[in-house]
Scaffold this motif. Structure first.
Motif, PDB file in Angstrom:
ATOM      1  N   VAL A  68       8.418  -2.429  -5.397  1.00 24.50           N
ATOM      2  CA  VAL A  68       8.314  -2.579  -3.942  1.00 24.50           C
ATOM      3  C   VAL A  68       6.912  -3.047  -3.581  1.00 24.50           C
ATOM      4  N   SER A  69       5.958  -2.400  -4.172  1.00 25.79           N
ATOM      5  CA  SER A  69       4.572  -2.713  -3.843  1.00 25.79           C
ATOM      6  C   SER A  69       4.235  -4.155  -4.228  1.00 25.79           C
ATOM      7  N   HIS A  93       7.819  13.355  -1.645  1.00 26.18           N
ATOM      8  CA  HIS A  93       9.098  13.163  -0.947  1.00 26.18           C
ATOM      9  C   HIS A  93       9.144  11.841  -0.208  1.00 26.18           C
ATOM     10  N   LYS A  94       8.390  10.887  -0.700  1.00 24.73           N
ATOM     11  CA  LYS A  94       8.461   9.517  -0.152  1.00 24.73           C
ATOM     12  C   LYS A  94       8.307   9.528   1.361  1.00 24.73           C
ATOM     13  N   TYR A  95       7.383  10.334   1.851  1.00 24.34           N
ATOM     14  CA  TYR A  95       7.123  10.381   3.292  1.00 24.34           C
ATOM     15  C   TYR A  95       8.363  10.765   4.097  1.00 24.34           C
ATOM     16  N   LEU A 128       0.834  -1.192   0.000  1.00 23.92           N
ATOM     17  CA  LEU A 128       0.000   0.000   0.000  1.00 23.92           C
ATOM     18  C   LEU A 128       0.871   1.245   0.000  1.00 23.92           C
ATOM     19  N   PHE A 129       1.768   1.275   0.935  1.00 21.00           N
ATOM     20  CA  PHE A 129       2.641   2.439   1.163  1.00 21.00           C
ATOM     21  C   PHE A 129       3.383   2.804  -0.123  1.00 21.00           C
TER      22      PHE A 129
END
Lengths: 661, 487, 100, 539, 168
Positions: free
Chosen positions: A321-322, A571-573, A300-301
């Motif tokens: 990644v997902s 910004h990718k968290y 999800l992330f």
């Protein structure tokens, strides 16, 4: 059975290629280098095929087929041999690795044609093949770890291939170190397993583990701990939360590398290890849950981040990644075959996507930013078509490969009751939502790249279709991504799923999610869930179409209105920043100012030199008693006289030291 | 009443030394050749040393128990004779360089040697006293032998004043011992009461007097000045000869007189500790090599005193527990004498005319200018430092062993600490010689060429140091006999 | 009759005074004299003891001591003359070239 | 001649051949440099060949000493010329004789003043080190231990760099401070036993004829241990090492890191454990803690070193920490790991120092900031450096991995937490090595000077290829070594913990039941003895 | 209070006084003279102890020879009043203290010692010079001969050190 007896040939061929190219390739023309590289990998591919053929002739009790070549480490009661093993799982991996690997080699000859360090590239690539094959063929954890570290090394080298770029070098370093953090866990896992079972050979170890009963949920028993440690390693290698940070940066490497290592093969090693150790995981429900949750969360992330990336490779990276998250989700809910199945299909379509992206970049003369592309569909037809297929596949549009694998994962997730009745449903929901996002950002990619009007400068960029050597692999992979999934098709009309059946001997499930009674339930759920999945996929497609083709202005407005969220995702968290601030900087500061400057220099050395100083000062004092004045000297003599007399006549002034009895 | 031949034989070495000394004095007006006197002195020294064998061959008391010819005195006579020979060789070129009256020098040297011989063999305190005076007075003169040098004369004066000051203590000690025991003959004191205050006081005063001679802190105070001021060959003599002789007498008194053992090791314990620290700490900052070696010889006196503590501690156990300790002292004195004479010889040669080049800077880069000298000097320094394949290593090892044997663990530890401190300044010299670059003019200056005699000294000392560092066996087995000191 | 230790105590006192003199005189010659004083103290002790024990050797020692003292005096005064020549001073405290 | 090597005096030849060689050098004229170098090379290579003969004499089956030479040397106290080799010392000797010619070649052109003395010192150093590894008499051991000191100090002090003198003196004083107490300990031991003979004393302790009361035993243990810990060097006694390494010439660093440090760990294995088992057991936790601190601390400090050579030096502190940990875990596996790590570290760190030295020869600085982008002008050197770095960070199939892995594995069997902490070092080593590697070799060439640097010369290539081959071999064919070290290490373990049976001989019997209980809680699983070991070491 | 005792005390005070004046006199000559006083007093004590020969030697050699030598040297070097420098910190008060302590201790120890010393010394006419001579020339012939060398050394030393520069 020649090849099965001499399994070592399969990995050794690429190594040979790597050595030859690495040592002599420097001076050779590209042709010869190609010859060596492709030749060796091709040979090992065919060797693998031959091995598989022979494998099918084996009787069940001969499986797993283990061959011990020489013992590599031996100490006390510990032995790690150079032992290779073939079973169904291995076969799958073997074919994927050699096959996809070979295709990508071929592709690279075109892609890298005009790069410097051509020989270096292929040497590294072959080296990678060697270690990857070791990894999948290994018959014990230690040898597996060899491949494990080896592919890490290869990826380090390949990511840093353009070592003149600092970002590339950094990315390579980051990849290796993050992986090392995972390996830390992996090693500890091995140690614990050895302490528990006294061996690290798969066969023996699993034989000993099989009779054990599953550990209670939430209880950190040996197996649970061991599994979690192993998973830590897997998370590192397969870029799962919290160790995924290296993969996006790894896109610094040449695109074929991203395709081979950071999409198709290496990053799936983690999944492979979990699947390989399913015997242990099965008996550690806690660990299973963790795996599932982490996998799902990562899926999800990463997807959310993927939504807003504008670098074509970054998007694919996050999607990787997902997707890996998906695979872990599958393993976590006990659907190992589903996980492996997705691993395979993903290998096809993600490799395809990357290579296609590479072709795009190639065509655009190195441009990677989606915002400077568009309308390429007419210019580079073949690339467009193949890439579109890949997108359909990953989005899960039937009847492409992605649909089947993803579907079976979601199904098993839905059914899973591990850790509570509703856990499964939550996982399912998250997975489904991820599917939606996936199809959305993938089609966003497609639309931004190939549709709409050109957003680049015609005069500078001369878009051109790539060479045959690049297109042929694309075509092959496209075909695979279409047909790859049909192995699982029978499940829909109630027939047993070939793939699962093939892997069944490996994943002989104790509390069957994939056997007998459950079959019916599964079949009952099969169709409705599939329909739901397809709908979500289409929804994603439509949303992307509406946003990026119909009203190209919308996205910016959205970005504005959801500024905070958008920035965060963009910004990718801020995870990298977070790690920097919390881990890296403090550590460096601590090392520099506390350990080195303070403890080492000031305290320890200070003490040493201080003692020396002190002695010197005392020495100076002693020297000063030599005043050169005879009268004082006489007094000293008297002092001495008194000292002696005192010692002799008054026992209590005698030093208490003397008698160290 | 002419003494019996045996008596003469037992005193033969001293008599020969004195005889040659007088011969030198007599011939001085008639012969001008330096070499003649060098050879004469050499013959004398060697003759006396040879006579030591004769004396050793006729063991027993001599002159009504005044002297004792035994293994002990034999060893020390040999040692002293060796020292004398080496010093004669080393002095030859020095006297030439400094234009000093050689006949007198050799005469005094031989007289001093004779005095030491007496000290080593004396078994009666008054005889010992005469011997002591014989050697000391000669030493006073020798110290001031470079008449026109203020330093030399000052050294002589200080040595003389403080020396006779200490001698007075020594003498008063004898008087009190005489009062307490009714005799001054060490052989007749066996039944003396160890707790008699008079005796204790007397022995303390004797210890002061001898402590001064062996440069035990805080009586070491004179040593650096005198060693620095005296002509270097004489310094070599001081550091090796009189010290050994005084230690010999100390050993005779405090090992063979029962009343002087028991609790007496405490005195040595304290002296040892003080001396080691005084020597090593003092040397730490020295830049004058000659003076540095002087301090180091103090430190080594301290190490020997450690063994002494062990001796006095063990002396009253009958099954020869003390023998290793004696051996330690004797062996150490031997190795130490070799090394010191070698080192001081080099210093005197490098020092050049008027002893100008004595500071560390003058030794900078010696390894390039004079590799052999540098190597030899480092060998001596390493021996002083107690590193293996040198005699000094074994010497230190045996002392450690003696100390640990007598459970003087802490003294051993103190000694360990001190040898580390010592290592620092010995290394400094080596470092300067090997790792510093020589100054330009030093490089320009032609290397000092060592005369044959000096080379002989260096060869003997160096080879001896290494040989005893590898095969100490013969010496040890020789001095390890239980009846070392005849009672 | 006079107890021997009267003599001995007297000798001790003289000896101590000698030590004191050695420390407190500056003139080298006087310092040398104080040494002679100490030797005399020793002699007194010897004679007293020899009397107390009816042994002659004590007196023999005295004779030896006196001879030694004479010898020392000769050499010592020579050294003093030498120093005086080199230094133009008889103050022992000014003779401190060698130090530290 | 052959018969001479068969048994006879091989060990004596090994010790004294270099001494003879150096004496021969001394007699040569100082100005014919090439000739001197050649002689030195010939001598050291011949020595290496001699040492290979040890392999024939070495025993696989038992841990006792081979090729023993025993002769009266000094009668009082009875000191014997007692030499012998066993599985542990065997490869250390070979390592020494291997690294010496390498150092000779490495200093072929980089040493250009007082060449004669240099090689003399190098050979004398070899004498001392080999003597240490071969002597079985406490006194003899101490003698060689001290002999080694001066040549090393000279190497640092004469041919070193700016602060060489400080470093040399510091080195000597540190070591002496440690060893002098060991001498007292040795003597104490002699007074207790009446002999300096190691095997005899060992036997006395094993058979219980000699019982040292705990306090004394601990003091003795410390007297020995401190001496060795300084050499290793164990935190916090390590501060001499960075200085010594940075100032030493390349050859000096190679010998120092490659061999001298091993003398410390060797001493621990050979003396501390067998002679004072009880004390060793009591001290083990503390030592382990120090070792672990050393591992992590060394790595962290290395991480931030601006000076390349210092970085490698601190990495040694970290690596030797593994060795000490392995020794004091008292497990056969970890012990073998420790022994192996000694050899591996000798090779890989030696290689690193050689490479750093080669960089220095070109640019005369160790500052990392002075370099950067070197992979462009000198790809070969970069490649070799990478190999060495990977080896030293413990990449499988290279020598570093086996030792580290075995140490951790073995330690984990008895002390999970120790191993877990120590394993952090594995991460950190990757950090500092890769980071420094990147800063030195990757990126654009920043300094103008670096643009034109020459790549590895033939001589350098020869050295590096040799080293790399050895690294690979040790990484893959580790059993060749472990097979020979197994018995000896086990013997040591047996002496420390007699109650633990030879792990490799645990019979393979159905241990499943044990597991079934065990599976419930880790605590039952503490000891691997419950778990049958199916495989035994292949011999 | 017998006559000898009185004589003893007179001589003792004389000796101590002489010693003290040796210390407190500023001019070396005066110190020398006071030393002579001490010697004479001691000679008296020797007589009191019945050691006539020693007494005689004391007067002749010491008073006669040695002290004359002293005075001669003092004249030669025409040493004046000694300057009262105080460079040595140690030799100041602490020196005084220590010296007194030592003296006191020695004296006290002897006074309290209970050995042979207690025996009363009676004037013995047993000390005949003949026995003395036999003793010197028989029992102590060796040290006696050595003393001859000693004197030789002294002569040599005097020559070497004090002779004026004549050498080339």
């Amino acid at each position: 059975m020649p090849i099965l007896e001499h399994l070592w040939i399969i990995p050794l061929l690429p190594l040979l290629g790597a050595t030859v190219n690495g040592l002599f390739g420097r001076t050779w023309p590209n042709k010869i280098v190609n010859g060596v590289a492709i030749g060796t990998t091709g040979l090992s591919f065919f060797a693998a095929l031959e091995a598989v053929r022979e494998f099918f002739l084996l009787s069940p009790e001969q499986i797993p087929w283990v061959r011990q070549y020489f013992s590599w480490i031996a100490a006390g009661n510990f032995r790690a041999g150079f032992d290779l093993q073939v079973d169904q799982l291995t076969v799958v991996m073997l074919l994927v690795v050699t096959g996809v690997g070979w295709l990508i080699h071929i592709y690279s000859t075109g892609y890298m044609a005009d790069e410097g360090g051509y020989y270096r590239f292929f040497a590294y690539l072959n080296l990678f093949m060697f270690f990857m094959l070791i990894l999948v063929l290994a018959a014990n954890y230690v040898l597996l770890f060899v491949g494990w570290e080896g592919v890490g090394l290869a990826s380090y080298l390949l990511i840093g291939f353009y070592f003149l770029r600092k970002s590339a070098a950094d990315a390579g370093k980051k990849a290796f170190i993050v992986n090392r953090i995972g390996d830390f866990g992996f090693m500890l896992g091995m140690f614990l397993l050895f302490r528990t079972f006294g061996t690290l050979d798969f066969v023996k170890l699993f034989d000993k583990a099989t009779p054990l009963s599953a550990e209670a949920m939430g209880h950190l028993g040996t197996l649970t701990v061991a599994c979690l440690l192993l998973f830590m390693g897997a998370a590192g290698k397969s870029a799962q939360i919290p160790l995924y940070v290296w993969l996006p940066d790894a896109m610094e490497g040449p695109t074929p590398v991203s395709a081979l290592i950071h999409a198709a093969t290496m990053v799936t090693a983690g999944v492979y290890v979990v699947a390989r150790s399913h015997v242990l995981f099965m008996r550690a429900p806690t660990a299973m849950l963790v795996v599932a949750v982490v996998g799902c969360a990562t899926a999800l992330f990463a997807a959310t981040i993927g939504l807003v990336q504008t670098d074509i490779k970054k998007v694919l990276a996050y999607s990787t990644v997902s997707q890996l998250g998906y695979m872990f989700l599958a393993c976590g809910v006990g659907a190992f075959s589903a996980g492996i199945f997705h691993l395979m299909t993903h290998a096809f379509f993600k490799a395809l996507l990357f290579l296609a992206a590479g072709s795009v970049i190639h065509a655009m003369g190195g441009e990677q930013d989606l915002l400077h592309m568009g309308g390429l569909s007419k210019k580079i037809k073949w690339t467009f078509r193949t890439m579109f297929v890949g997108t359909l596949a990953i989005a899960g549009i039937p009847p492409l490969a992605g649909f089947f694998s993803k579907d079976s994962i979601l199904l098993s997730a839905y059914q899973s009751e591990n850790g509570g009745p509703n856990v499964g449903h939550i996982l399912y929901a998250a997975g489904l939502f991820t599917a939606l996002l996936t199809s959305f950002y993938m089609f966003r990619l497609i639309f931004l790249t190939f549709f709409g009007k050109e957003r680049y400068d015609e005069h500078h960029v001369h878009v051109h279709e790539s060479s045959k050597s690049m297109l042929v692999p694309l075509a092959i992979l496209a075909v695979l991504s279409i047909v790859g999934g049909w192995l699982a098709a029978p499940a829909f009309w109630g027939k047993p799923d070939y793939f699962a059946k093939f892997l069944a001997p490996v994943f002989a499930a104790p509390n069957g999610s994939e056997t007998g009674a459950a079959e019916a339930v599964a079949h009952a759920l099969e169709t409705p869930l599939a329909i739901v999945a397809v709908i979500t996929a289409l929804a994603g497609l439509l949303a992307a179409y509406w946003l990026y083709v119909k009203q190209p202005s919308k996205p910016d407005q959205l970005a504005k209105s959801f500024g905070g969220v958008y920035q965060t995702m963009l910004h990718k968290y801020y995870v990298d920043e977070f790690y920097n601030a919390v881990v890296v900087r403090p550590l460096l500061w601590l090392s520099t100012n506390v350990f080195w400057k303070t403890v080492d220099v000031s305290i320890i050395d200070g003490a040493v030199n201080g003692i020396a100083e002190g002695i010197t000062v005392v020495g100076d004092g002693t020297r000063r008693t030599q005043s050169g004045n005879t009268r004082s000297y006489a007094v000293w003599v008297v002092v001495g006289a008194i000292v002696i007399v005192a010692v002799i006549f008054w026992p209590h002034v005698r030093p208490v030291l003397g008698v160290g009895r | 009443m002419f003494p019996r031949t045996d008596d003469l034989l037992r005193a033969l070495p001293e008599l020969i030394w004195c005889g040659f000394a007088m011969l030198a004095m007599l011939l001085q007006p008639f012969v001008r050749s330096r070499h003649f006197f060098t050879v004469l002195a050499l013959l004398g020294a060697l003759g006396g040393t040879g006579a030591a064998f004769v004396a050793g061959a006729t063991p027993g008391e001599g002159f009504y128990g005044l002297i004792q010819s035994d293994v002990f005195s034999f060893f020390f006579r040999l040692l002293i004779g060796l020292v004398a020979v080496l010093v004669v060789l080393a002095a030859d070129s020095y006297l030439e360089r400094e234009k000093l009256p050689f006949a007198e020098f050799y005469a005094l040297l031989l007289f001093a040697t004779a005095g030491m011989g007496v000290l080593a063999s004396a078994r009666e305190l008054l005889t010992a006293f005469i011997g002591l005076e014989l050697s000391s007075i000669s030493s006073y003169i020798l110290a001031g032998f470079r008449r026109d040098s203020t330093k030399s004369s000052e050294a002589s004066l200080k040595y003389f004043l403080l020396g006779s000051f200490a001698t007075a203590f020594f003498l008063y000690g004898i008087a009190l011992v005489y009062g307490a025991t009714g005799t001054t003959n060490l052989g007749r004191m066996d039944d003396a009461d160890p707790n008699s205050n008079l005796l204790k006081l007397g022995l303390s005063l004797i210890l002061i007097g001898l402590g001064f001679k062996v440069a035990a802190a805080p009586f070491q105070i004179w040593t650096p000045d005198v060693y620095e001021g005296a002509p270097t060959p004489v310094t070599a003599l001081f550091s090796a000869g009189p010290k050994a002789a005084a230690f010999a007498l100390l050993l005779r008194i405090f090992a063979s007189v029962p009343a002087a053992t028991h609790f007496w090791f405490w005195a040595f314990w304290v002296l040892a500790a003080l001396t080691m620290f005084a020597g090593n700490l003092g040397a730490l900052l020295q830049t004058n090599v000659k003076r540095l070696l002087a301090y180091s010889s103090i430190a080594h006196a301290g190490y020997i005193l450690v063994a002494f503590a062990a001796v006095t501690f063990m002396a009253n156990d009958l099954n020869g527990g003390a023998t290793p300790a004696y051996a330690a002292v004797l062996f150490y004195l031997l190795s130490y004498a070799l090394v010191k004479i070698g080192a001081f010889t080099i210093v005197s040669e490098i020092g050049g005319w008027g002893e100008k080049n004595l500071t560390l800077d003058d030794y900078a880069g010696l390894a390039q200018r004079q590799p052999v000298a540098a190597a030899a000097l480092s060998l001596y320094l390493l021996s002083l430092l107690g590193l293996p394949v040198t005699a000094g290593f074994f010497g230190k090892f045996y002392i450690f062993k003696a100390a640990v044997n007598s459970h003087l663990i802490w003294l051993a530890v103190l000694m360990a600490v001190n040898s580390i401190i010592g290592a620092y300044y010995y290394l400094r010299v080596i470092v300067v010689m090997y790792m510093r670059e020589a100054s330009a003019e030093a490089m320009a200056a032609a290397p000092v060429r060592f005369p044959v005699a000096v080379n002989v000294v260096l060869a003997v000392t160096a080879i001896g140091t290494v040989y005893f560092g590898l095969f100490p066996n013969q010496v040890l087995n020789f001095i390890l006999q239980p009846n070392l000191i005849a009672r | 009759m006079i107890p021997t230790n009267y003599y001995i105590v007297l000798s001790a006192i003289l000896f101590g005074l000698g030590v004191l003199a050695f420390i407190f005189k500056r003139n080298i010659i006087s310092i040398f004299m104080s040494i002679e004083l100490m030797l005399n103290a020793v002699n007194l002790a010897f004679v007293a003891f020899s009397q107390a024990m009816h042994k002659l050797d004590g007196q023999v020692f005295v004779l030896f001591v006196i001879v030694v003292a004479a010898a020392e005096a000769a050499v010592g005064l020579a050294i003093i003359i030498l120093t005086a020549r080199n230094r133009q001073s008889l103050n022992v405290e000014r003779v401190d070239l060698l130090k530290l | 001649m052959g018969s001479l090597f068969q048994g006879g005096h091989l060990l004596s030849i090994l010790i004294f051949f270099p001494a003879v060689g150096s004496l021969a050098l001394l007699l040569l004229r100082g100005d014919d440099h090439v000739f001197i170098r050649r002689i030195a090379l010939i001598v050291s290579v011949a020595e290496f060949l001699f040492s290979l003969l040890l392999l024939r004499g070495a025993s696989l089956a038992s841990g006792d000493y081979r090729l023993v030479e025993y002769g009266q040397w000094i009668t009082a106290p009875p000191i014997h010329y007692h030499l012998g080799v066993d599985g542990i010392s065997l490869f250390l000797v070979i390592l020494t004789t291997f690294l010496t010619p390498i150092s000779v070649i490495a200093s072929w052109s980089s040493i250009n003043h007082r060449i004669k003395e240099f090689f003399v010192m190098l050979l004398m150093l070899e004498v001392g080190v080999i003597g240490v590894f071969l002597s079985l008499d406490l006194f003899l051991f101490f003698l060689f231990w001290e002999v080694m000191l001066i040549p090393m100090a000279m190497l640092i002090g004469i041919w070193g760099h700016e602060r060489r003198i400080y470093a040399a003196v510091k080195f000597v004083l540190y070591t002496m401070a440690g060893s002098i107490l060991m001498l007292v300990g040795i003597i104490w031991l002699y007074n207790a036993t009446g002999t300096f003979d190691l095997p005899t004393i060992q036997q006395m302790i094993q058979t219980g004829t000699l019982v040292i009361e705990p306090r004394a035993e601990m003091l003795l243990f410390l007297a020995f241990f401190v001496a060795f810990a300084v050499k290793v060097p164990l935190f916090p006694l390590h501060t001499w090492l960075p200085d010594a390494h940075v100032e030493a010439p390349t050859a000096g660093s190679v010998m120092l890191a490659g061999v001298l440090l091993k003398m410390g760990t060797y001493g621990m294995i050979r003396f501390c454990l067998p002679l004072f088992p009880e004390a060793a057991r009591r001290a083990a936790p503390w030592v382990a803690v120090l070792a672990i601190i050393g591992i992590i601390y060394g790595a962290l400090v290395a991480l931030v070193q601006p000076n390349l050579k210092k970085l490698v030096a601190y990495s040694s502190v970290s690596h030797l920490g593994f060795v000490v940990l392995g020794i004091f875990a008292f497990r056969s596996i970890s012990m073998q790991g420790a022994v192996y790590q000694m050899l591996a570290h000798g090779i890989s760190t030696g290689a690193l120092f050689l490479l750093v030295g080669m960089l220095y020869d070109r640019r005369h600085t160790f500052e990392i900031s002075e370099y950067g982008g070197l992979a462009t002008p000198m790809p070969k050197l970069a490649a070799f450096f990478l190999i060495a770095a990977l080896a030293s960070m413990g990449l499988p199939m290279l020598n570093g991995f086996v030792g580290e892995f075995l140490v951790l594995l073995g330690t984990y069997q008895s002390h999970g937490t120790w191993a877990s902490w120590a394993a952090l070092g594995v991460i950190l080593s990757a950090c500092y090595l890769l980071w420094s590697y990147q800063r030195v070799f990757f990126g654009e060439v920043t300094r103008e000077k670096n643009k034109t640097l020459a790549d590895a010369s033939a001589r350098e290539k020869f050295i590096l290829v040799t080293m790399s081959i050895v690294m690979l071999w040790m990484g893959i064919g580790s059993t060749y070594f472990t097979r020979r070290t197994a018995a000896a290490s086990q013997a040591v373990i047996d002496q420390v913990e007699p109650q633990r049976p030879y792990e490799a001989r645990v019979p393979a019997a159905g241990g499943i039941r044990a597991d079934v209980h065990a599976a419930d809680s880790t605590n039952d699983l503490r000891d691997a003895k419950q778990i049958p070991a199916a495989v035994d070491v292949n011999r | 209070m017998t006559a000898p005792l009185i004589i003893f005390f007179v001589l003792a005070t004389l000796a101590v006084g002489g010693a003290l004046s040796l210390i407190f006199q500023k001019h070396p000559i005066h110190s020398a003279l006071s030393l002579i006083v001490v010697m004479v007093a001691l000679a008296g004590l020797y007589l009191l102890l019945g050691a006539e020969f020693v007494a005689a030697v004391q007067i002749i050699v010491y008073g006669g020879a040695i002290m004359v030598l002293f005075v001669f040297v003092i004249m030669l070097l025409n040493a004046g009043i000694e300057e009262h420098t105080n460079f040595s910190k140690l030799a100041g008060f602490p020196g005084l203290l220590l010296a007194f302590a030592l003296t006191g201790f020695i004296a006290a120890t002897i006074a309290r010692s209970t050995d042979t010393v207690q025996a009363a010394a009676q004037p013995g006419n047993m000390a005949s010079t003949r026995d003395l001579s036999t003793m010197i020339f028989k029992d102590f012939v060796y040290p006696f001969e050595l003393t001859s060398f000693l004197i030789l050394v002294a002569v040599l030393g005097a020559i070497v050190l004090a002779q004026r520069e004549t050498k080339p």
